[in-house]
Design a protein around this motif. Structure first.
Motif, PDB file in Angstrom:
ATOM      1  N   ALA A  55      53.208  64.177 -19.384  1.00  0.00           N
ATOM      2  CA  ALA A  55      52.197  65.125 -18.899  1.00  0.00           C
ATOM      3  C   ALA A  55      51.561  64.639 -17.598  1.00  0.00           C
ATOM      4  CB  ALA A  55      51.128  65.338 -19.970  1.00  0.00           C
ATOM      5  N   ARG A  56      51.309  63.345 -17.491  1.00  0.00           N
ATOM      6  CA  ARG A  56      50.725  62.802 -16.254  1.00  0.00           C
ATOM      7  C   ARG A  56      51.716  62.918 -15.099  1.00  0.00           C
ATOM      8  NH1 ARG A  56      47.879  57.100 -17.790  1.00  0.00           N
ATOM      9  NH2 ARG A  56      47.074  57.295 -15.679  1.00  0.00           N
ATOM     10  N   ARG A  57      52.994  62.733 -15.392  1.00  0.00           N
ATOM     11  CA  ARG A  57      53.995  62.836 -14.334  1.00  0.00           C
ATOM     12  C   ARG A  57      54.088  64.278 -13.830  1.00  0.00           C
ATOM     13  NH1 ARG A  57      57.725  60.698 -17.006  1.00  0.00           N
ATOM     14  NH2 ARG A  57      57.299  58.559 -16.368  1.00  0.00           N
TER      15      ARG A  57
ATOM     16  N   GLY B 151      44.275  51.067  -9.437  1.00  0.00           N
ATOM     17  CA  GLY B 151      44.347  49.608  -9.400  1.00  0.00           C
ATOM     18  C   GLY B 151      43.088  48.917  -9.856  1.00  0.00           C
ATOM     19  N   ILE B 152      42.036  49.691 -10.180  1.00  0.00           N
ATOM     20  CA  ILE B 152      40.772  49.099 -10.639  1.00  0.00           C
ATOM     21  C   ILE B 152      40.493  49.516 -12.078  1.00  0.00           C
ATOM     22  CG2 ILE B 152      38.281  48.984 -10.241  1.00  0.00           C
ATOM     23  CD1 ILE B 152      38.864  49.566  -7.284  1.00  0.00           C
ATOM     24  N   SER B 153      40.481  50.825 -12.298  1.00  0.00           N
ATOM     25  CA  SER B 153      40.229  51.304 -13.657  1.00  0.00           C
ATOM     26  C   SER B 153      41.518  51.487 -14.455  1.00  0.00           C
ATOM     27  CB  SER B 153      39.464  52.633 -13.610  1.00  0.00           C
ATOM     28  OG  SER B 153      40.241  53.648 -12.992  1.00  0.00           O
ATOM     29  N   GLU B 154      42.638  51.435 -13.790  1.00  0.00           N
ATOM     30  CA  GLU B 154      43.945  51.554 -14.438  1.00  0.00           C
ATOM     31  C   GLU B 154      44.984  50.912 -13.527  1.00  0.00           C
ATOM     32  OE1 GLU B 154      45.201  55.601 -14.820  1.00  0.00           O
ATOM     33  OE2 GLU B 154      44.477  56.160 -12.834  1.00  0.00           O
ATOM     34  N   PRO B 155      46.167  50.567 -14.073  1.00  0.00           N
ATOM     35  CA  PRO B 155      47.204  49.957 -13.230  1.00  0.00           C
ATOM     36  C   PRO B 155      47.628  50.894 -12.107  1.00  0.00           C
ATOM     37  CG  PRO B 155      47.740  49.710 -15.563  1.00  0.00           C
ATOM     38  CD  PRO B 155      46.573  50.648 -15.482  1.00  0.00           C
ATOM     39  N   THR B 156      47.990  50.290 -10.977  1.00  0.00           N
ATOM     40  CA  THR B 156      48.452  51.088  -9.846  1.00  0.00           C
ATOM     41  C   THR B 156      49.783  51.746 -10.164  1.00  0.00           C
ATOM     42  OG1 THR B 156      47.332  49.606  -8.296  1.00  0.00           O
ATOM     43  CG2 THR B 156      49.060  51.036  -7.405  1.00  0.00           C
ATOM     44  N   HIS B 157      50.722  50.965 -10.662  1.00  0.00           N
ATOM     45  CA  HIS B 157      52.076  51.449 -10.905  1.00  0.00           C
ATOM     46  C   HIS B 157      52.231  51.856 -12.369  1.00  0.00           C
ATOM     47  CE1 HIS B 157      53.249  50.110  -6.937  1.00  0.00           C
ATOM     48  NE2 HIS B 157      52.698  48.942  -7.190  1.00  0.00           N
ATOM     49  N   GLN B 158      52.659  53.088 -12.581  1.00  0.00           N
ATOM     50  CA  GLN B 158      52.848  53.618 -13.928  1.00  0.00           C
ATOM     51  C   GLN B 158      54.340  53.623 -14.244  1.00  0.00           C
ATOM     52  OE1 GLN B 158      50.144  54.458 -15.822  1.00  0.00           O
ATOM     53  NE2 GLN B 158      48.831  53.820 -14.129  1.00  0.00           N
ATOM     54  N   ALA B 159      54.798  52.621 -14.964  1.00  0.00           N
ATOM     55  CA  ALA B 159      56.203  52.552 -15.346  1.00  0.00           C
ATOM     56  C   ALA B 159      56.462  53.499 -16.514  1.00  0.00           C
ATOM     57  CB  ALA B 159      56.567  51.125 -15.732  1.00  0.00           C
ATOM     58  N   SER B 160      57.721  53.824 -16.726  1.00  0.00           N
ATOM     59  CA  SER B 160      58.088  54.726 -17.822  1.00  0.00           C
ATOM     60  C   SER B 160      58.043  53.983 -19.148  1.00  0.00           C
ATOM     61  CB  SER B 160      59.491  55.298 -17.600  1.00  0.00           C
ATOM     62  OG  SER B 160      59.927  55.981 -18.748  1.00  0.00           O
TER      63      SER B 160
ATOM     64  N   ARG C  12      71.744  44.707 -17.564  1.00  0.00           N
ATOM     65  CA  ARG C  12      71.537  45.528 -16.362  1.00  0.00           C
ATOM     66  C   ARG C  12      70.164  46.191 -16.398  1.00  0.00           C
ATOM     67  NH1 ARG C  12      75.159  48.440 -12.779  1.00  0.00           N
ATOM     68  NH2 ARG C  12      74.128  50.257 -11.883  1.00  0.00           N
ATOM     69  N   ASN C  13      69.781  46.683 -17.571  1.00  0.00           N
ATOM     70  CA  ASN C  13      68.456  47.300 -17.697  1.00  0.00           C
ATOM     71  C   ASN C  13      67.350  46.305 -17.367  1.00  0.00           C
ATOM     72  OD1 ASN C  13      69.531  49.772 -18.490  1.00  0.00           O
ATOM     73  ND2 ASN C  13      69.406  49.300 -20.676  1.00  0.00           N
ATOM     74  N   ALA C  14      67.486  45.086 -17.881  1.00  0.00           N
ATOM     75  CA  ALA C  14      66.467  44.064 -17.626  1.00  0.00           C
ATOM     76  C   ALA C  14      66.394  43.717 -16.143  1.00  0.00           C
ATOM     77  CB  ALA C  14      66.766  42.820 -18.458  1.00  0.00           C
ATOM     78  N   GLN C  15      67.541  43.674 -15.479  1.00  0.00           N
ATOM     79  CA  GLN C  15      67.547  43.380 -14.040  1.00  0.00           C
ATOM     80  C   GLN C  15      66.847  44.484 -13.259  1.00  0.00           C
ATOM     81  OE1 GLN C  15      71.726  42.912 -13.316  1.00  0.00           O
ATOM     82  NE2 GLN C  15      71.798  40.807 -14.075  1.00  0.00           N
ATOM     83  N   ILE C  16      67.025  45.719 -13.689  1.00  0.00           N
ATOM     84  CA  ILE C  16      66.338  46.838 -13.033  1.00  0.00           C
ATOM     85  C   ILE C  16      64.830  46.704 -13.213  1.00  0.00           C
ATOM     86  CG2 ILE C  16      65.974  49.339 -13.140  1.00  0.00           C
ATOM     87  CD1 ILE C  16      68.967  49.593 -13.832  1.00  0.00           C
ATOM     88  N   TRP C  17      64.404  46.340 -14.417  1.00  0.00           N
ATOM     89  CA  TRP C  17      62.969  46.154 -14.654  1.00  0.00           C
ATOM     90  C   TRP C  17      62.420  44.985 -13.835  1.00  0.00           C
ATOM     91  CZ3 TRP C  17      59.435  49.217 -16.780  1.00  0.00           C
ATOM     92  CH2 TRP C  17      59.871  50.274 -17.573  1.00  0.00           C
ATOM     93  N   PHE C  18      63.230  43.983 -13.562  1.00  0.00           N
ATOM     94  CA  PHE C  18      62.783  42.863 -12.722  1.00  0.00           C
ATOM     95  C   PHE C  18      62.401  43.341 -11.325  1.00  0.00           C
ATOM     96  CE2 PHE C  18      63.682  39.533  -9.588  1.00  0.00           C
ATOM     97  CZ  PHE C  18      62.880  38.508 -10.064  1.00  0.00           C
ATOM     98  N   MET C  19      63.054  44.385 -10.844  1.00  0.00           N
ATOM     99  CA  MET C  19      62.792  44.902  -9.503  1.00  0.00           C
ATOM    100  C   MET C  19      61.611  45.873  -9.466  1.00  0.00           C
ATOM    101  SD  MET C  19      65.062  43.242  -7.958  1.00  0.00           S
ATOM    102  CE  MET C  19      64.838  43.962  -6.329  1.00  0.00           C
ATOM    103  N   HIS C  20      61.034  46.182 -10.616  1.00  0.00           N
ATOM    104  CA  HIS C  20      59.959  47.173 -10.657  1.00  0.00           C
ATOM    105  C   HIS C  20      58.690  46.623  -9.991  1.00  0.00           C
ATOM    106  CE1 HIS C  20      57.145  50.150 -12.242  1.00  0.00           C
ATOM    107  NE2 HIS C  20      58.200  50.888 -12.556  1.00  0.00           N
ATOM    108  N   PRO C  21      57.958  47.456  -9.244  1.00  0.00           N
ATOM    109  CA  PRO C  21      56.725  46.987  -8.600  1.00  0.00           C
ATOM    110  C   PRO C  21      55.658  46.512  -9.587  1.00  0.00           C
ATOM    111  CG  PRO C  21      56.982  49.386  -8.377  1.00  0.00           C
ATOM    112  CD  PRO C  21      58.276  48.849  -8.862  1.00  0.00           C
TER     113      PRO C  21
END
Length: 503
Positions: free
Chosen positions: A361-363, A378-387, A479-488
């Protein structure tokens, strides 16, 4: 006025000519369509008469029939905006949290009916199509999005059972390029393309109506002839469905209660000069649309997949507890702790269902404001919203499914290596078994039935396939873990450390 999507071997009406939700009988009747299905080296000319498929066909037919019952109809169907007929709610788009939660209730009811054991019912493909349409529209690929939207309407109004084939063949996985054996364009015509090659692994293919061939791993510039997303009926001329052996060998549902109901089948699809009409060609050579349409999805797949995984965890938790009761192990601290941990993990999993709805819903709300995803302050909530849905499917569910099966094996112990129903029914030994093969508060017959369920869930061909399926459900774990390593989000987490140290 009705419209049609035409394809060799099948012309199906959409809109006013369609009737909405089908019955189980209508689904079964549609399977004998001349498809080329090969199992154990033989061509199966009568899909519905092939004994090893009768169990799963009956299960799917029951899913069609339940749409017509008063108990379920309002939960799993809704009124089509195009025709006014009842259609499956799995195709209903959502734009608010309340609408996503309405879809969640539908997914819950449908996955509960199959105990989480059928991961590729059309619920999953409905979600993929809705996500693809939303992702393409978000990146400005309006033409492709409109094509997907038209196909969604077609499937919705005709209540089709859809499967998919997302992976290239394993010819040489050391190379990042598309292999020569992958599905590719071999001829272009004014009204479509001709494709040849192989796609895998198509779960449900033997008993589906249609197949979606779409992206999973990204394509690169220069691979445009492989950069295809299209849909076809399973009887398309030149399409050969080469299925693995069926695990349902005709044992009773007493002996194989899961195999006999839920063996979906898996197949490699061989495209031997198959014609794809333009109207069924969703993406053709557009590398950006192919790669980014899926990665910019709205979140329908996450909701459905988490709900399916939760249903299975709920079932396995209940099975562990029931087995522990049946042999008295529920009185020991060790098994109380193991099963209690599963109950706690189940609570987390059920919370993830709601989290996936909030995430989606947020997306969708962010896209109303021109953003591909929600960005925090980045103050009241994380800047980056991962899935959250992707993370759960990549890491939580493969781990928790393995944990639940391990608990089940320990709870049952050697009791899972049990005789068959036929042995129990032998008049010479049944009275003796009724006297001695019992447990606390459970008679011999029900105890044996329970142990056969444990064996089917954990140790049969079906059970082993389920373990591999859950492990690889969302792709290569490394491969999935490597992709998550690149996440901001990783860099964002590092920022906390640097803030504390004053760097």
């Amino acid at each position: 006025m009705s419209t049609t999507i035409k394809n060799p071997g099948r012309t199906l009406a959409r809109a006013s000519a369609a009737k909405g939700i089908r019955t189980g009988e209508e689904y079964v009747r549609g399977l004998n369509d001349g498809r080329r299905l090969f199992i154990d080296g033989k061509l199966v000319t009568d899909v519905t008469g092939y004994a090893p498929l009768k169990g799963v066909i009956s299960t799917i037919a029951g899913m069609f029939d339940v749409q017509h019952t008063p108990e379920y109809q309002d939960i799993i169907t809704y009124v089509s905006p195009a025709t006014g007929h009842r259609v499956s709610k799995t195709y209903m788009p959502a734009s608010t949290l309340e609408e996503f939660q309405d879809r969640l209730r539908c997914d819950y009811a449908r996955t509960d009916l199959t105990y989480g054991y059928m991961g590729r019912l059309t619920d999953f493909m409905s979600a993929i199509l809705l996500d693809l349409e939303a992702g393409l529209r978000a990146i400005g690929k309006t033409g492709a999005a409109d094509k997907v939207d038209a196909y969604i309407e077609y499937c919705r109004e005709n209540d089709l059972q859809i499967t998919h084939a997302l992976l290239d063949p394993q010819s040489d996985r050391s190379k990042p390029d598309a292999p020569n054996e992958a599905v590719r364009v071999v001829e272009r015509r004014p009204d479509g393309i001709v494709v040849s090659g192989v796609r895998m692994l198509s779960t449900l293919a033997p008993v589906a109506d249609e197949c979606y061939v779409g992206p999973y791993f990204p394509r690169k510039p220069g691979e445009e002839e492989y950069t295809l997303t299209f849909v076809l009926p399973m009887n398309a001329p030149g399409l050969k469905i080469v299925a693995r052996e069926t695990y349902d060998k005709g044992a009773s549902l007493f002996d194989r209660p899961l195999t006999g109901r839920f063996d979906e089948g898996d197949a490699i699809l061989v495209f031997d000069n198959v014609f794809v009409p333009t109207e069924r060609l969703l993406i053709d050579g557009d590398v950006e649309a192919y790669n980014k349409g899926r990665t910019n999805a709205a979140g329908y797949v996450g909701i459905q997949a988490i709900t399916r995984s939760t249903a299975k965890l709920r079932f396995l938790t209940g099975l562990c507890s029931t087995v522990a009761h049946a042999n008295g192990r529920d009185k020991t601290p060790r098994f109380q702790a193991q099963i209690g941990e599963l109950v706690g993990l189940l609570a987390l999993s059920e919370g993830m269902q709601q989290g996936a709805c909030v995430d989606a819903a947020r997306r969708v709300e962010a896209r109303r404001h021109g953003q591909l995803s929600h960005v925090g302050d980045g103050i009241s909530e994380p800047t980056h919203q991962a899935s959250m849905g992707a993370a759960a499917l990549n890491f939580f569910y493969p781990w928790v499914n393995t944990k639940a099966i391990e608990c089940l094996r320990f709870a049952a112990g050697s009791g899972a290596i049990a005789m068959s129903e036929a042995d129990y029914q032998n008049p010479e030994i049944q009275p003796l078994l009724d006297k001695w093969l019992i447990g606390p508060g459970i008679d011999a017959e029900h105890r044996l039935q329970l142990m056969k369920l444990v064996w089917d869930a954990s140790s049969t061909e079906f059970g082993s396939r389920q373990a591999l399926y859950e492990r690889l459900y969302s792709g290569d774990p490394e491969r999935n873990a490597q992709i998550w390593f690149m996440h901001p989000k990783r860099v964002e987490a590092e920022g906390m450390v640097k803030r504390l140290l004053g760097w």
